[in-house]
Structure formats: structure tokens, C-alpha cells
Design a protein around this motif. Structure first.
Motif, PDB file in Angstrom:
ATOM      1  N   ILE A   1       0.972  -1.109   0.109  1.00 55.30           N
ATOM      2  CA  ILE A   1       0.107   0.000  -0.073  1.00 55.30           C
ATOM      3  C   ILE A   1       0.898   1.244   0.213  1.00 55.30           C
ATOM      4  CG2 ILE A   1      -1.953   1.114   1.413  1.00 55.30           C
ATOM      5  CD1 ILE A   1      -2.694  -1.470   2.311  1.00 55.30           C
ATOM      6  N   ASP A   2       0.625   2.100  -0.839  1.00 57.23           N
ATOM      7  CA  ASP A   2       1.496   3.217  -0.952  1.00 57.23           C
ATOM      8  C   ASP A   2       0.956   4.367  -0.256  1.00 57.23           C
ATOM      9  OD1 ASP A   2       3.373   2.626  -3.072  1.00 57.23           O
ATOM     10  OD2 ASP A   2       1.468   2.192  -4.104  1.00 57.23           O
ATOM     11  N   LEU A   3      -0.605   4.525  -0.143  1.00 56.97           N
ATOM     12  CA  LEU A   3      -1.180   5.669   0.581  1.00 56.97           C
ATOM     13  C   LEU A   3      -2.449   5.217   1.164  1.00 56.97           C
ATOM     14  CD1 LEU A   3      -2.545   8.508  -1.375  1.00 56.97           C
ATOM     15  CD2 LEU A   3      -1.017   6.849  -2.687  1.00 56.97           C
ATOM     16  N   ALA A   4      -3.170   5.644   2.249  1.00 59.32           N
ATOM     17  CA  ALA A   4      -4.524   5.364   2.628  1.00 59.32           C
ATOM     18  C   ALA A   4      -5.171   6.504   2.685  1.00 59.32           C
ATOM     19  CB  ALA A   4      -4.584   4.353   3.782  1.00 59.32           C
ATOM     20  N   SER A   5      -6.665   6.498   2.538  1.00 54.58           N
ATOM     21  CA  SER A   5      -7.376   7.626   2.532  1.00 54.58           C
ATOM     22  C   SER A   5      -8.722   7.367   2.785  1.00 54.58           C
ATOM     23  CB  SER A   5      -7.306   8.788   1.130  1.00 54.58           C
ATOM     24  OG  SER A   5      -7.914   9.763   1.359  1.00 54.58           O
ATOM     25  N   PRO A   6      -9.661   8.201   3.600  1.00 55.72           N
ATOM     26  CA  PRO A   6     -11.025   7.772   4.139  1.00 55.72           C
ATOM     27  C   PRO A   6     -12.177   8.130   2.903  1.00 55.72           C
ATOM     28  CG  PRO A   6     -10.176   9.769   5.204  1.00 55.72           C
ATOM     29  CD  PRO A   6      -9.165   9.342   4.457  1.00 55.72           C
ATOM     30  N   MET A   7     -13.126   7.465   2.915  1.00 51.94           N
ATOM     31  CA  MET A   7     -14.380   7.744   2.305  1.00 51.94           C
ATOM     32  C   MET A   7     -15.489   7.471   3.125  1.00 51.94           C
ATOM     33  SD  MET A   7     -14.712   4.286  -0.193  1.00 51.94           S
ATOM     34  CE  MET A   7     -14.805   2.758   0.663  1.00 51.94           C
ATOM     35  N   VAL A   8     -16.640   8.401   2.808  1.00 51.72           N
ATOM     36  CA  VAL A   8     -17.782   8.281   3.637  1.00 51.72           C
ATOM     37  C   VAL A   8     -18.877   8.064   2.864  1.00 51.72           C
ATOM     38  CG1 VAL A   8     -18.165  10.757   3.738  1.00 51.72           C
ATOM     39  CG2 VAL A   8     -18.959   9.451   5.477  1.00 51.72           C
ATOM     40  N   ARG A   9     -20.109   7.485   3.326  1.00 51.93           N
ATOM     41  CA  ARG A   9     -21.174   7.117   2.436  1.00 51.93           C
ATOM     42  C   ARG A   9     -21.794   8.381   1.979  1.00 51.93           C
ATOM     43  NH1 ARG A   9     -24.634   2.537   1.830  1.00 51.93           N
ATOM     44  NH2 ARG A   9     -26.219   2.973   0.224  1.00 51.93           N
ATOM     45  N   LEU A  10     -22.336   8.692   0.779  1.00 48.37           N
ATOM     46  CA  LEU A  10     -22.775   9.754   0.268  1.00 48.37           C
ATOM     47  C   LEU A  10     -24.396   9.493  -0.187  1.00 48.37           C
ATOM     48  CD1 LEU A  10     -21.917  12.867  -0.392  1.00 48.37           C
ATOM     49  CD2 LEU A  10     -21.408  12.233  -2.636  1.00 48.37           C
ATOM     50  N   ASP A  11     -25.287  10.320   0.643  1.00 45.54           N
ATOM     51  CA  ASP A  11     -26.522  10.126   0.150  1.00 45.54           C
ATOM     52  C   ASP A  11     -27.264  11.169  -0.550  1.00 45.54           C
ATOM     53  OD1 ASP A  11     -26.931   7.435   1.337  1.00 45.54           O
ATOM     54  OD2 ASP A  11     -26.841   8.325   3.131  1.00 45.54           O
ATOM     55  N   GLY A  12     -28.236  10.926  -1.348  1.00 42.63           N
ATOM     56  CA  GLY A  12     -29.036  12.116  -1.560  1.00 42.63           C
ATOM     57  C   GLY A  12     -28.538  12.652  -3.030  1.00 42.63           C
ATOM     58  N   LYS A  13     -29.327  12.772  -4.216  1.00 38.90           N
ATOM     59  CA  LYS A  13     -29.128  12.733  -5.411  1.00 38.90           C
ATOM     60  C   LYS A  13     -28.301  14.296  -5.646  1.00 38.90           C
ATOM     61  CE  LYS A  13     -30.778  12.910 -10.115  1.00 38.90           C
ATOM     62  NZ  LYS A  13     -30.005  13.992 -10.652  1.00 38.90           N
ATOM     63  N   ASP A  14     -28.594  15.375  -4.779  1.00 38.46           N
ATOM     64  CA  ASP A  14     -28.237  16.793  -5.141  1.00 38.46           C
ATOM     65  C   ASP A  14     -26.707  16.450  -4.416  1.00 38.46           C
ATOM     66  OD1 ASP A  14     -30.087  17.780  -5.950  1.00 38.46           O
ATOM     67  OD2 ASP A  14     -30.785  18.732  -4.024  1.00 38.46           O
ATOM     68  N   ASN A  15     -26.377  15.637  -3.443  1.00 41.76           N
ATOM     69  CA  ASN A  15     -24.995  15.356  -3.023  1.00 41.76           C
ATOM     70  C   ASN A  15     -24.057  14.694  -3.965  1.00 41.76           C
ATOM     71  OD1 ASN A  15     -24.910  16.795  -0.450  1.00 41.76           O
ATOM     72  ND2 ASN A  15     -26.008  15.312   0.558  1.00 41.76           N
ATOM     73  N   ILE A  16     -24.673  13.665  -4.557  1.00 41.32           N
ATOM     74  CA  ILE A  16     -24.122  12.842  -5.491  1.00 41.32           C
ATOM     75  C   ILE A  16     -23.652  13.367  -6.710  1.00 41.32           C
ATOM     76  CG2 ILE A  16     -24.349  10.612  -6.862  1.00 41.32           C
ATOM     77  CD1 ILE A  16     -26.130   9.639  -4.472  1.00 41.32           C
ATOM     78  N   ASP A  17     -24.589  14.489  -7.248  1.00 43.75           N
ATOM     79  CA  ASP A  17     -24.516  15.250  -8.485  1.00 43.75           C
ATOM     80  C   ASP A  17     -23.330  16.406  -8.243  1.00 43.75           C
ATOM     81  OD1 ASP A  17     -25.951  13.428  -9.760  1.00 43.75           O
ATOM     82  OD2 ASP A  17     -27.663  14.741  -9.790  1.00 43.75           O
ATOM     83  N   ASN A  18     -23.127  16.667  -7.002  1.00 41.18           N
ATOM     84  CA  ASN A  18     -22.364  17.765  -6.658  1.00 41.18           C
ATOM     85  C   ASN A  18     -20.684  17.911  -7.122  1.00 41.18           C
ATOM     86  OD1 ASN A  18     -21.158  20.092  -5.470  1.00 41.18           O
ATOM     87  ND2 ASN A  18     -22.375  20.230  -3.780  1.00 41.18           N
TER      88      ASN A  18
END
Length: 246
Positions: A122-139
């Protein structure tokens, strides 16, 4: 492992100039971030990396460690890569200067990735969080990430990925959170590599790692801190601090 945190800190900001020196309930945003990072107890050392004498003096006046950045940089990774060349460390964590409520559990999850990586794949690690709602997904301001079945990043985009051609599949969408833990060698390689075409098109710095064959381990988290990108965000941060302290 010797683990060092670096906080890239530019004074200028297009949407909120001088935001890192804004007053956050009695002390500056950047000092709040520095103190919170130090107080996690996860790091052998914590540095603020800045091109600003104002920020340098603020941190130094409170006994903090500062490295002056001597070059103009396109990204925070470039800025800390310059500083990291002369730092003795195995893992370097990029903590965002405008996120003063550093989450100890998030940082620990990133560091645990390297503790378990016996083969150093592994070269690097980074976080991700669940994204809900079409406006947020399209942003387009929310950078989306897709990962493989082992949670290695496949691609990052400002567009919704994956495209929901099959509406019958309930596919999760994830927002990339811009905190990184790097092996030092990967960070230095980033600095020596020119901006890549897909990175330039999307204006997402971590795409450069993918385009040059680096492996990014994504770590899912369930909450994010407050990022101060506007005066309104600053007021939200003040309200949060008041609620937390009561």
C-alpha cells in the motif's frame, strides 16, 4: 513505524481569504487544528507547513513546530512533499488545516492500514464516507470514489461514479475525504512526477497516484468533521464547539 503529521497551511484562499487565521472561539483555526492533531497522541511529530509568515508566527508563538515552504505549489501534497524530504519518517499523514476537529479514530484507522501491510503493498491510505441524496451525489464539489472488492481505489471523479445505468441496483456512492497517510517514498515520487492528464482534467490530485500505478487503500468512515471553506462554515464550527463544551 515513525509517523509524522504535516498540516499544509496557505494563508490565501479564494473562497475565504485568511480563513486559517480566523478566530474560532478564542484561537485561530490553524492553531486549533494543530493542537487537536497533537492531542491525538498518534504522532511522533506534528508540523505546520506554510508559505505564510503570519501562520508561521502564530504557531511558533504557541510553541508549535513550523516548516516554511519555499516554493509555490499546486496542491497540499506537493507542499508537504517538499517539507518531507528532510524529515525522518516512515509514514506521513496530511491533515487538512481547515478541518479543526481532527478525528482521532479516523486517523488511527488510516495508520492501522500500514500496521497490517506486512508486504508493504500500500502506497497511501485515505478515508471515504457514504454519500446520500441525488444533490450530493451530483455535486461536483463532492469528489466521488469507487473502489474494488479489497477497497483499493479504482478512480476518483467530480461526476457521479458509477453511472446508474441499471436503476434496479442499489449501489452505494462514496465521497472522498481529503486526508492522506503516505509512505514517504510515495509522497516524494508524487512531487517528482508532473501533473497527469486525468488529474489535470478533474483537478483531483490523488488521481496522479492512480495514473502512475500507486495503490490507494480506501478506509470507510461513518462521520466527517467540519471543513471551514466559508464564513458560514466558521459559524457552524463555533456552534459545534459551544455545544461540545456545554
Amino acid at each position: 513505524m515513525k509517523v509524522v503529521a504535516m498540516i499544509p497551511a496557505r494563508y490565501e484562499a479564494s473562497r475565504f481569504p485568511g480563513k486559517l487565521m480566523a478566530n474560532l472561539n478564542g484561537q485561530s483555526v490553524i492553531l486549533t487544528t494543530y493542537t487537536a492533531t497533537l492531542n491525538t497522541g498518534l504522532f511522533n511529530d506534528v508540523f505546520v507547513v506554510t508559505d505564510s509568515t503570519i501562520i508561521r508566527d502564530e504557531i511558533a508563538a504557541h510553541g508549535g513546530k513550523v516548516i516554511m515552504s519555499i516554493e509555490t505549489h499546486e496542491s497540499g501534497s506537493d507542499r508537504i512533499a517538499e517539507a518531507a524530504e528532510n524529515i525522518d519518517a516512515d509514514i506521513i499523514v496530511n491533515v487538512q488545516g481547515d478541518e479543526p476537529f481532527t478525528q482521532t479514530d479516523t486517523l488511527k484507522k488510516l495508520l492501522d492500514v500500514f500496521e497490517r501491510d506486512n508486504l508493504k503493498e500500500i502506497d497511501l491510505a485515505s478515508p471515504m464516507v457514504r454519500l446520500d441524496g441525488k444533490d450530493n451525489i451530483d455535486n461536483p464539489n463532492h469528489v466521488k470514489v469507487i473502489a474494488d472488492q479489497n477497497n483499493f481505489a479504482i478512480y476518483f471523479s467530480r461526476s457521479p461514479i458509477p453511472y446508474p445505468r441499471n436503476q434496479e441496483i442499489d449501489i452505494p456512492y462514496y465521497k472522498h475525504i481529503g486526508i492522506y497517510a503516505f509512505r514517504k517514498a510515495a509522497l516524494l515520487a508524487f512531487k517528482s512526477t508532473p501533473m497527469t492528464p486525468l488529474e489535470n482534467a478533474e483537478k483531483i490530485e490523488c488521481i496522479r497516484y492512480l495514473e502512475t500505478g500507486k495503490k490507494i487503500k480506501m478506509v470507510e468512515i461513518d462521520h466527517v468533521g467540519i471543513s471551514i471553506d466559508s464564513p458560514e462554515d466558521l459559524e457552524k464550527a463555533k456552534d459545534y464547539m459551544n455545544t461540545r463544551n456545554n
